[in-house]
Write a protein that holds these residues in place. Structure first.
Motif, PDB file in Angstrom:
ATOM      1  N   HIS A  45      -4.788   1.102   5.290  1.00  0.00           N
ATOM      2  CA  HIS A  45      -5.141   0.048   4.341  1.00  0.00           C
ATOM      3  C   HIS A  45      -4.394  -1.254   4.603  1.00  0.00           C
ATOM      4  O   HIS A  45      -4.949  -2.344   4.397  1.00  0.00           O
ATOM      5  CB  HIS A  45      -4.944   0.529   2.904  1.00  0.00           C
ATOM      6  N   ARG A  94      -9.597   0.104  -3.983  1.00  0.00           N
ATOM      7  CA  ARG A  94      -8.864  -0.195  -5.225  1.00  0.00           C
ATOM      8  C   ARG A  94      -9.845  -0.108  -6.388  1.00  0.00           C
ATOM      9  O   ARG A  94     -10.959  -0.623  -6.320  1.00  0.00           O
ATOM     10  CB  ARG A  94      -8.266  -1.600  -5.123  1.00  0.00           C
ATOM     11  N   GLN A 105      -7.110  -0.933 -12.733  1.00  0.00           N
ATOM     12  CA  GLN A 105      -6.129   0.120 -12.492  1.00  0.00           C
ATOM     13  C   GLN A 105      -4.823  -0.262 -13.180  1.00  0.00           C
ATOM     14  O   GLN A 105      -4.450  -1.426 -13.211  1.00  0.00           O
ATOM     15  CB  GLN A 105      -5.919   0.261 -10.986  1.00  0.00           C
ATOM     16  N   ASP A 123      -2.843  -3.585  -2.327  1.00  0.00           N
ATOM     17  CA  ASP A 123      -2.465  -4.524  -3.375  1.00  0.00           C
ATOM     18  C   ASP A 123      -2.222  -5.865  -2.699  1.00  0.00           C
ATOM     19  O   ASP A 123      -1.368  -5.959  -1.809  1.00  0.00           O
ATOM     20  CB  ASP A 123      -1.188  -4.019  -4.059  1.00  0.00           C
ATOM     21  N   SER A 163       0.851  -1.193   0.000  1.00  0.00           N
ATOM     22  CA  SER A 163       0.000   0.000   0.000  1.00  0.00           C
ATOM     23  C   SER A 163       0.881   1.235   0.000  1.00  0.00           C
ATOM     24  O   SER A 163       1.898   1.272   0.694  1.00  0.00           O
ATOM     25  CB  SER A 163      -0.891   0.028   1.246  1.00  0.00           C
ATOM     26  N   GLU A 205      -9.398  -6.000  -1.940  1.00  0.00           N
ATOM     27  CA  GLU A 205      -8.814  -4.814  -2.569  1.00  0.00           C
ATOM     28  C   GLU A 205      -9.901  -3.789  -2.914  1.00  0.00           C
ATOM     29  O   GLU A 205      -9.759  -2.600  -2.616  1.00  0.00           O
ATOM     30  CB  GLU A 205      -8.075  -5.196  -3.861  1.00  0.00           C
ATOM     31  N   ARG A 236      -1.490   2.729  -4.938  1.00  0.00           N
ATOM     32  CA  ARG A 236      -2.414   1.662  -4.530  1.00  0.00           C
ATOM     33  C   ARG A 236      -2.892   1.891  -3.095  1.00  0.00           C
ATOM     34  O   ARG A 236      -2.078   2.104  -2.206  1.00  0.00           O
ATOM     35  CB  ARG A 236      -1.705   0.306  -4.527  1.00  0.00           C
ATOM     36  N   THR A 237      -4.202   1.789  -2.900  1.00  0.00           N
ATOM     37  CA  THR A 237      -4.707   1.759  -1.525  1.00  0.00           C
ATOM     38  C   THR A 237      -4.324   0.419  -0.908  1.00  0.00           C
ATOM     39  O   THR A 237      -3.828   0.366   0.214  1.00  0.00           O
ATOM     40  CB  THR A 237      -6.237   1.918  -1.481  1.00  0.00           C
TER      41      THR A 237
END
Length: 167
Positions: free
Chosen positions: A18, A80, A84, A93, A11, A75, A90-91
């Motif tokens: 997150h 997410r 993307q 992954d 993240s 996610e 990324r919030t």
């Protein structure tokens, strides 16, 4: 039948929030988790804020497809966006790294190639699965890390404590 699974967690958007939310969701779904240390690493492939990265191991009876579906759902629940682009902030992954000793490229790449190329995956994986054999190279994860060029990527271990009962 129980399957041994390893997941890469990353993240770089509200990293602490997150990462913790992802771990809690994984814990609720899969039970006991084995966690590596958490590392901060520079964004690779794009200019962005540093990432938090760790690797999580657990056992599950779910199929590889079911695990992938659950990871995608976690996610999305954490902000997410679907489809993307690969090199972007990324919030959360969640990448399936290993599922037993499965080797496939159908639907999911196993083992994930990043294991051999990214310190932010290989170092934490080597902490919790040093004796696991990489299904393609046939080398132990600890040996792969030992031979890895550690000058390629900078990682910083951070102080990150997480216990499901504290949430």
């Amino acid at each position: 039948m129980l399957h041994k699974v390893y997941i890469g967690v990353g993240s770089n958007v509200e990293r602490d929030k997150h990462t913790r939310a992802g771990l809690l969701a994984l814990h609720k779904l899969f039970g006991q988790l084995t966690l590596s240390n958490v590392y901060e690493s520079e964004a690779i492939g794009f200019s962005g804020t540093p990432f938090y990265n760790l690797v999580v191991g657990f056992d599950t009876e779910l199929s590889v497809e079911q695990v992938c579906h659950q990871l995608k759902a976690i996610e999305l629940k954490n902000g997410r966006r679907p489809h993307q682009k690969k090199f972007a902030p990324r919030t959360l992954d969640l990448d399936l790294l290993l599922y037993d000793d499965m080797v496939t490229n159908e639907g999911v790449e196993l083992p994930r190639a990043e294991i051999l190329h990214n310190a932010f995956v290989l170092l934490p994986l080597s902490e919790i699965a040093p004796d696991v054999m990489h299904p393609i190279s046939k080398q132990r994860i600890a040996k792969i890390w030992q031979a890895f060029d550690k000058t390629k990527q900078n990682l910083w271990k951070i102080d990150f404590n997480w216990r499901p009962e504290s949430l």
